[in-house]
Design a protein around this motif. Structure first.
Motif, PDB file in Angstrom:
ATOM      1  N   ILE A   1      42.160  43.581  46.350  1.00 56.56           N
ATOM      2  CA  ILE A   1      41.970  43.307  47.778  1.00 56.56           C
ATOM      3  C   ILE A   1      41.289  44.501  48.447  1.00 56.56           C
ATOM      4  CG2 ILE A   1      43.215  42.964  49.950  1.00 56.56           C
ATOM      5  CD1 ILE A   1      45.319  41.393  48.223  1.00 56.56           C
ATOM      6  N   ASP A   2      41.730  45.701  48.080  1.00 58.97           N
ATOM      7  CA  ASP A   2      41.118  46.918  48.605  1.00 58.97           C
ATOM      8  C   ASP A   2      39.628  46.947  48.273  1.00 58.97           C
ATOM      9  OD1 ASP A   2      41.090  49.704  49.603  1.00 58.97           O
ATOM     10  OD2 ASP A   2      40.909  50.253  47.489  1.00 58.97           O
ATOM     11  N   LEU A   3      39.303  46.581  47.042  1.00 61.09           N
ATOM     12  CA  LEU A   3      37.897  46.594  46.617  1.00 61.09           C
ATOM     13  C   LEU A   3      37.050  45.647  47.465  1.00 61.09           C
ATOM     14  CD1 LEU A   3      35.602  47.354  44.620  1.00 61.09           C
ATOM     15  CD2 LEU A   3      36.388  45.468  43.159  1.00 61.09           C
TER      16      LEU A   3
ATOM     17  N   ILE B   1      34.744  53.012  45.862  1.00 59.97           N
ATOM     18  CA  ILE B   1      34.574  51.729  45.154  1.00 59.97           C
ATOM     19  C   ILE B   1      35.206  51.782  43.763  1.00 59.97           C
ATOM     20  CG2 ILE B   1      32.864  50.185  44.099  1.00 59.97           C
ATOM     21  CD1 ILE B   1      30.999  50.942  46.472  1.00 59.97           C
ATOM     22  N   LEU B   2      34.958  52.891  43.078  1.00 54.99           N
ATOM     23  CA  LEU B   2      35.432  52.965  41.689  1.00 54.99           C
ATOM     24  C   LEU B   2      36.951  53.133  41.577  1.00 54.99           C
ATOM     25  CD1 LEU B   2      32.621  55.121  40.009  1.00 54.99           C
ATOM     26  CD2 LEU B   2      33.037  52.655  39.741  1.00 54.99           C
ATOM     27  N   THR B   3      37.585  53.627  42.650  1.00 56.19           N
ATOM     28  CA  THR B   3      39.034  53.858  42.573  1.00 56.19           C
ATOM     29  C   THR B   3      39.810  52.582  42.226  1.00 56.19           C
ATOM     30  OG1 THR B   3      39.010  55.827  43.969  1.00 56.19           O
ATOM     31  CG2 THR B   3      41.075  54.601  43.883  1.00 56.19           C
ATOM     32  N   PRO B   4      39.675  51.504  42.999  1.00 54.28           N
ATOM     33  CA  PRO B   4      40.441  50.302  42.618  1.00 54.28           C
ATOM     34  C   PRO B   4      39.977  49.698  41.293  1.00 54.28           C
ATOM     35  CG  PRO B   4      38.973  49.832  44.472  1.00 54.28           C
ATOM     36  CD  PRO B   4      38.958  51.320  44.272  1.00 54.28           C
ATOM     37  N   VAL B   5      38.687  49.812  41.004  1.00 52.06           N
ATOM     38  CA  VAL B   5      38.182  49.243  39.743  1.00 52.06           C
ATOM     39  C   VAL B   5      38.825  49.969  38.568  1.00 52.06           C
ATOM     40  CG1 VAL B   5      36.149  48.843  38.302  1.00 52.06           C
ATOM     41  CG2 VAL B   5      35.994  48.552  40.794  1.00 52.06           C
ATOM     42  N   ALA B   6      38.814  51.299  38.614  1.00 51.99           N
ATOM     43  CA  ALA B   6      39.378  52.078  37.513  1.00 51.99           C
ATOM     44  C   ALA B   6      40.881  51.848  37.407  1.00 51.99           C
ATOM     45  CB  ALA B   6      39.091  53.565  37.719  1.00 51.99           C
ATOM     46  N   LYS B   7      41.573  51.906  38.541  1.00 54.55           N
ATOM     47  CA  LYS B   7      43.043  51.773  38.502  1.00 54.55           C
ATOM     48  C   LYS B   7      43.441  50.424  37.907  1.00 54.55           C
ATOM     49  CE  LYS B   7      47.444  51.133  39.881  1.00 54.55           C
ATOM     50  NZ  LYS B   7      48.229  49.901  39.748  1.00 54.55           N
ATOM     51  N   ALA B   8      42.851  49.354  38.404  1.00 52.41           N
ATOM     52  CA  ALA B   8      43.290  48.026  37.963  1.00 52.41           C
ATOM     53  C   ALA B   8      42.807  47.729  36.538  1.00 52.41           C
ATOM     54  CB  ALA B   8      42.797  46.951  38.928  1.00 52.41           C
ATOM     55  N   TYR B   9      41.550  48.008  36.272  1.00 52.81           N
ATOM     56  CA  TYR B   9      41.026  47.650  34.952  1.00 52.81           C
ATOM     57  C   TYR B   9      41.695  48.465  33.852  1.00 52.81           C
ATOM     58  CZ  TYR B   9      37.915  47.143  30.966  1.00 52.81           C
ATOM     59  OH  TYR B   9      37.419  46.919  29.702  1.00 52.81           O
ATOM     60  N   ALA B  10      41.773  49.772  34.051  1.00 47.19           N
ATOM     61  CA  ALA B  10      42.315  50.618  32.980  1.00 47.19           C
ATOM     62  C   ALA B  10      43.785  50.296  32.713  1.00 47.19           C
ATOM     63  CB  ALA B  10      42.140  52.092  33.336  1.00 47.19           C
ATOM     64  N   THR B  11      44.526  49.980  33.746  1.00 46.07           N
ATOM     65  CA  THR B  11      45.935  49.664  33.508  1.00 46.07           C
ATOM     66  C   THR B  11      46.104  48.257  32.937  1.00 46.07           C
ATOM     67  OG1 THR B  11      46.230  48.969  35.830  1.00 46.07           O
ATOM     68  CG2 THR B  11      46.750  51.254  35.279  1.00 46.07           C
ATOM     69  N   ASP B  12      45.220  47.341  33.323  1.00 48.73           N
ATOM     70  CA  ASP B  12      45.265  46.002  32.698  1.00 48.73           C
ATOM     71  C   ASP B  12      44.992  46.105  31.201  1.00 48.73           C
ATOM     72  OD1 ASP B  12      45.963  44.349  34.811  1.00 48.73           O
ATOM     73  OD2 ASP B  12      43.906  43.924  35.400  1.00 48.73           O
ATOM     74  N   ILE B  13      43.948  46.841  30.857  1.00 48.64           N
ATOM     75  CA  ILE B  13      43.644  46.940  29.421  1.00 48.64           C
ATOM     76  C   ILE B  13      44.700  47.782  28.700  1.00 48.64           C
ATOM     77  CG2 ILE B  13      41.168  46.520  29.738  1.00 48.64           C
ATOM     78  CD1 ILE B  13      42.163  49.850  28.353  1.00 48.64           C
ATOM     79  N   GLY B  14      45.376  48.662  29.435  1.00 48.06           N
ATOM     80  CA  GLY B  14      46.462  49.429  28.811  1.00 48.06           C
ATOM     81  C   GLY B  14      47.519  48.487  28.240  1.00 48.06           C
ATOM     82  N   ILE B  15      47.905  47.490  29.015  1.00 45.20           N
ATOM     83  CA  ILE B  15      48.871  46.495  28.557  1.00 45.20           C
ATOM     84  C   ILE B  15      48.301  45.680  27.408  1.00 45.20           C
ATOM     85  CG2 ILE B  15      50.099  44.380  29.211  1.00 45.20           C
ATOM     86  CD1 ILE B  15      50.265  45.482  32.057  1.00 45.20           C
ATOM     87  N   ASP B  16      47.093  45.240  27.616  1.00 45.25           N
ATOM     88  CA  ASP B  16      46.411  44.367  26.675  1.00 45.25           C
ATOM     89  C   ASP B  16      46.271  45.059  25.302  1.00 45.25           C
ATOM     90  OD1 ASP B  16      44.502  42.848  25.388  1.00 45.25           O
ATOM     91  OD2 ASP B  16      43.285  42.538  27.161  1.00 45.25           O
TER      92      ASP B  16
ATOM     93  N   PRO C   1      39.448  38.257  39.932  1.00 49.38           N
ATOM     94  CA  PRO C   1      38.316  38.043  39.004  1.00 49.38           C
ATOM     95  C   PRO C   1      37.093  38.886  39.372  1.00 49.38           C
ATOM     96  CG  PRO C   1      38.930  35.986  40.146  1.00 49.38           C
ATOM     97  CD  PRO C   1      39.983  36.991  40.448  1.00 49.38           C
ATOM     98  N   TYR C   2      36.876  39.108  40.656  1.00 49.63           N
ATOM     99  CA  TYR C   2      35.729  39.949  41.037  1.00 49.63           C
ATOM    100  C   TYR C   2      35.884  41.359  40.487  1.00 49.63           C
ATOM    101  CZ  TYR C   2      32.287  42.583  43.602  1.00 49.63           C
ATOM    102  OH  TYR C   2      31.235  43.418  43.903  1.00 49.63           O
ATOM    103  N   LEU C   3      37.061  41.919  40.640  1.00 45.49           N
ATOM    104  CA  LEU C   3      37.286  43.278  40.143  1.00 45.49           C
ATOM    105  C   LEU C   3      37.054  43.344  38.630  1.00 45.49           C
ATOM    106  CD1 LEU C   3      39.946  45.843  41.176  1.00 45.49           C
ATOM    107  CD2 LEU C   3      39.568  45.409  38.755  1.00 45.49           C
ATOM    108  N   LYS C   4      37.526  42.337  37.931  1.00 45.13           N
ATOM    109  CA  LYS C   4      37.334  42.367  36.470  1.00 45.13           C
ATOM    110  C   LYS C   4      35.850  42.264  36.107  1.00 45.13           C
ATOM    111  CE  LYS C   4      38.887  40.739  32.037  1.00 45.13           C
ATOM    112  NZ  LYS C   4      39.486  39.662  31.227  1.00 45.13           N
ATOM    113  N   LEU C   5      35.140  41.410  36.840  1.00 47.80           N
ATOM    114  CA  LEU C   5      33.695  41.279  36.627  1.00 47.80           C
ATOM    115  C   LEU C   5      33.013  42.625  36.831  1.00 47.80           C
ATOM    116  CD1 LEU C   5      31.007  39.744  36.404  1.00 47.80           C
ATOM    117  CD2 LEU C   5      31.352  38.913  38.740  1.00 47.80           C
TER     118      LEU C   5
END
Lengths: 591, 591
Positions: free
Chosen positions: B448-450, B391-406, B523-527
């Motif tokens: 989608i994986d999540l 579960i945490l794999t897609p959350v960590a990958k997407a969130y951490a890289t999104d905030i990396g850009i941000d 949006p679910y993943l970000k939540l």
């Protein structure tokens, strides 16, 4: 990647959101009666697509280069600029007395958007000229106007704004450039300026620099700054060019984006002093500068809209072409589908589209308010329009440029791995867009301007009038009983409620606790923009419901309300209950 | 710009958020007893700061270049790589039987973060080697392991992953590279691969390519894909290098960022076929690839954390140095203050810091779950940990890289005009960060994986267990009665409530209306990440309350809760009531 100006949405936004029709009906835009608007926009769209759009990639690749004090713009740029000026585009909003066409800013704004979509780094140059024209027209002596205005209006010469110095960026108090009275009515200017956009180039024969400097006996701070006109070449009585003035480009920056736009370090007075002429009064340069900058903020907002539009078009075209995976409902063994069938790709594209169009709505609303602030004959109306424009200026500048970055970044994401490869062109948009939140007053400064200087206008009545208008739109949506609006009415109402409470909090708090107001300024500005942008899109959807293009407008308004405007309550919390966390930062930064 | 590893926050996150102490207490990390963690991290921090951090700007400036099939890495890179490998850093997590140190992923993750903060494009290379080691170790024959593993573990050779082809990016069904049985147990590989990171370079004598290809009699789709080991140089029986294999780098990409990381187009079999060895079973290559990719997703998450940390440090240093304006409470006529006194600048820095640390918390939590999934001896515990990690794999990958850009983008903003100038170095972070949301599965694919594959694990019980843990933290915060938490308890509870409802909606909807679930996946993943990250920061603050560093941890947790977690209800709405607007996009894109 080609660009096609979104004339349909531009016209719909002009007419149904920004009130162009009412402007015409009120007799304030006589030149745009009949089909003039469409006729001009169609021509502009053609020029943007055919002549300017191909410059964009070339400009990024070659950039502008400096050698021995001479700046060379990329291949084809000089020729395109001349064609553009000769076609009269530079003169669109300029005063008729000096060869301009005196058309409303609202129309000019639509064109500015197109030039910037087509080639951001190209369109940036003429924007500086527009600022110079406005400052000179409003504050210059008759003699200066006689000598310079017609050439600036025709585009034969370009203008610049020289504000920034190494130690004086956002804070102009620290400005050190000097001006000495020469005794003959002219001045001698010395000093170093940095970040001067199009400070030197080969597009025009002369360059008219507007330079902030300090007189020897000037008071400290910004009340001791004066504005001077300092031409690259002195101008003879007969209008021909004379000697090279004592100024030079000492360097150009290597930047993340807008490579073709030369960002110059300028050295004034290496050999004793550049000859300058005062614009306005001594020590009153800041007022002149604000004239020059205020429309510049609208124009930078339009740059945000423009780059977002270009990025959206490119991502949309890619998503319609690129095939990966199959649609959810495709039979087993189907060939790959264009990725636009995938819900998450559609969500990204709708997000790009809705943000772009909402920023367009806010920016055009601002243009209209500026037009009324100049054109209304009734003083109370003129004042109301000026205050409306004052409020919308920081909102449009900050929001449109923020979404410019955001949309360009999403555009890369839609492209997947191809988006990261420079040849694709998607990455350039992000690199170019990244400047617009910084120049012409950083977005943080826009937010501070909004809460400290704009909210209190007319004792808060100006902002309340805008909010009341938003409420009117939300009520219309609720009354429309159109299923395609989905939850739009509820989301808009929640956002307007949040904005109203946050506004009251701001007005009540700014006297006693200005630090708290400043801590919430940026979320407040975004909250304002969501409500303003959301009602803007809804207004357009309401107007177009019965037309063919209505379904797309409706879907866009709905998406924005249900996916973006939803953030409003969170922003309200950041404003009204978030200052403590910013103050607590002491514990972090002191550590 | 220098980099100093944030060892203090890293250790606090390891111990108090990711449960390193419990891992040790449970006997699952015997090597880390005593002060080993700090000792290793201090050494890593030193190497990162002294040897790697100076490479970052050099790498960006020179990039890797291709000439006559030979890729040359930037000045100093080869030497730094050798020193790094010789110091044993490549071997940290690798199996002890092949010369590795078998240390927990949790510790390795902290080091991976540091390498990537110091020089993102440098650290990327070894990450591919780690993936190759894992796939080979899990699925390779004894003979292959004997020949290749020790050299990969020592870092003497590097590994690559060859998945993508021009027509097959996110969708590997479309893969066309071919493998033919040679009759002697080996295979002949032909085909074109693109986007192959470190596909060719001069850092090591040999490069071990792991290549996905299709056998002639393979079934269509992903069930017909096999994984092959294809070395650049064939390896003789005695371990020495033999002939050059039939493969070459046919091009490298000109990219937005990570210029020093050569992104190669690879041509296999121009002269009849590259010699390859099967890894695992025929047609089961996808399973091997997932072994290779799953930890890769954790590592890419750490890249997001890393670039955010570096950008934050740089912006903070600038804000403490650069003087513009005066503090609100400064007496009239004061000298200019460092810009960090301005509330909006502090807000930006706190936003950068809180996002970085929240992404660190989630990424380290994932690493711990992966460690337990390998190390727990009790089967139910191992399964629970594996599901938690899934579960945490897609959350960590997407969130951490999104905030990396941000965060990198905000870092530019803090710098003002200087941020846009490449020499400053702030812009490079944004350019580098921009890749991480794309590779190793785009962030859309993570979402989608999540929702489709991870939420249903153990009938939804796995996700519920995570949410229950979050509730525990929120309850502790509420019970702590610590004024410095501000509204943290309320914000976390609101977010967890929103996450729980959105999860129920997802689980209830996915069977009948998968399109609606996919429309809300991002949006679910970000939540999910906001709730997970917010409770992570709160957990750390709770643990550190009585220590000296506690005030900063508390302020950061509070800021994140009051300024970021607040978005949770909006994301819930986008998930549960936002699908209609995505579906309505038909009206837009058909037009």
């Amino acid at each position: 990647m080609s660009y096609r100006a979104p004339v349909e949405d531009i016209v719909a936004t002009l007419r149904h959101v920004a009130g162009l029709d009412r402007l015409i009906a009120d007799g304030l835009a006589p030149d745009l009666e009949g089909g003039m608007t469409e006729a001009i926009l169609d021509e502009a769209a053609k020029f943007a697509a055919e002549r300017l759009a191909p410059l964009n990639v070339v400009g990024d690749k070659y950039g502008s280069t400096l050698k021995d004090g001479v700046v060379t713009t990329p291949p084809g740029w000089k020729e395109a600029y001349r064609a553009w000026a000769e076609a009269g585009w530079n003169a669109l909003p300029a005063p008729e007395a000096y060869g301009g066409q005196g058309l409303p800013l609202l129309l000019q704004s639509a064109c500015t958007e197109m030039w910037n979509s087509a080639a951001f780094a190209f369109a940036l140059g003429p924007l500086l000229t527009v600022g110079a024209i406005e400052a000179l027209h409003a504050h210059g002596s008759e003699e200066l106007k006689e000598t310079y205005l017609a050439k600036l209006v025709s585009g034969e010469w370009m203008g610049t704004m020289n504000l920034t110095e190494p130690q004086a960026g956002s804070d102009l108090n620290a400005l050190r450039s000097k001006a000495e009275r020469a005794g003959d009515g002219t001045y001698r200017i010395t000093g170093q300026k940095i970040f001067i956009t199009y400070g030197e180039h080969d597009m025009t024969e002369n360059i008219v620099h507007l330079v902030l400097a300090r007189l020897p006996d000037a008071p400290a701070g910004t009340r001791g700054i004066s504005l001077f006109l300092v031409p690259k070449y002195l101008v003879n009585k007969d209008g021909s060019l004379g000697a090279h003035n004592d100024l030079r480009c000492s360097g150009i920056e290597h930047k993340l984006g807008i490579h073709a736009s030369p960002t110059c370090s300028m050295a004034y007075g290496d050999e004793g002093g550049a000859i300058g002429w005062l614009i306005g009064e001594e020590n009153r340069g800041l007022a002149c500068m604000f004239t020059m900058m205020n429309n510049a903020r609208l124009n930078v907002a339009l740059q945000g809209v423009a780059i977002a539009e270009r990025a959206y078009q490119q991502a949309l075209a890619f998503a319609q072409e690129r095939r990966q995976g199959t649609a959810l409902d495709a039979p087993k063994g189907s060939a790959m589908s264009p990725i636009i069938v995938h819900p998450d790709i559609r969500r990204m594209l709708m997000d790009m589209r809705a943000k772009t169009q909402s920023a367009r709505a806010i920016s055009y609303l601002l243009a209209e308010a500026l037009d009324r602030s100049h054109r209304e004959t009734d003083e109370p109306k003129r004042k109301a329009a000026a205050e409306r424009a004052a409020i919308l200026t920081p909102v449009a500048k900050a929001y449109a440029t923020d979404i410019g970055i955001d949309v360009a970044s999403t555009g890369i994401q839609v492209h997947g791995g191809m988006g990261y490869v420079e040849e694709t062109g998607a990455a350039q948009h992000l690199r170019d867009a990244r400047i617009a939140t910084i120049y012409e007053g950083t977005n943080g400064i826009q937010a501070i301007d909004l809460v400290l200087r704009k909210l209190p206008l007319s004792g808060g009545e100006a902002v309340k009038a805008l909010i009341a208008e938003m409420r009117g739109v939300a009520a219309e949506v609720a009354a429309a009983n159109t299923p395609g609006f989905g939850h739009t009415a509820a989301r808009l109402t929640a956002a307007i409620d949040a904005l109203e409470r946050a506004t009251q909090w701001m007005l009540a708090t700014m006297g006693a606790k200005p630090a708290e107001v400043l801590a919430g300024a940026t979320p407040y500005l975004k909250l304002f923009a969501l409500a303003q942008g959301g009602t803007g899109l809804a207004k357009k959807a309401l107007a177009l419901r019965s037309e063919e293009s209505g379904a797309a407008a409706l879907a866009t308004a709905r998406f924005y309300a249900e996916h973006n405007v939803t953030e409003a309550p969170a922003l309200e919390l950041a404003v009204t209950e978030g200052a403590g966390a910013v103050e607590d930062a002491d514990a972090v930064f002191a550590a």
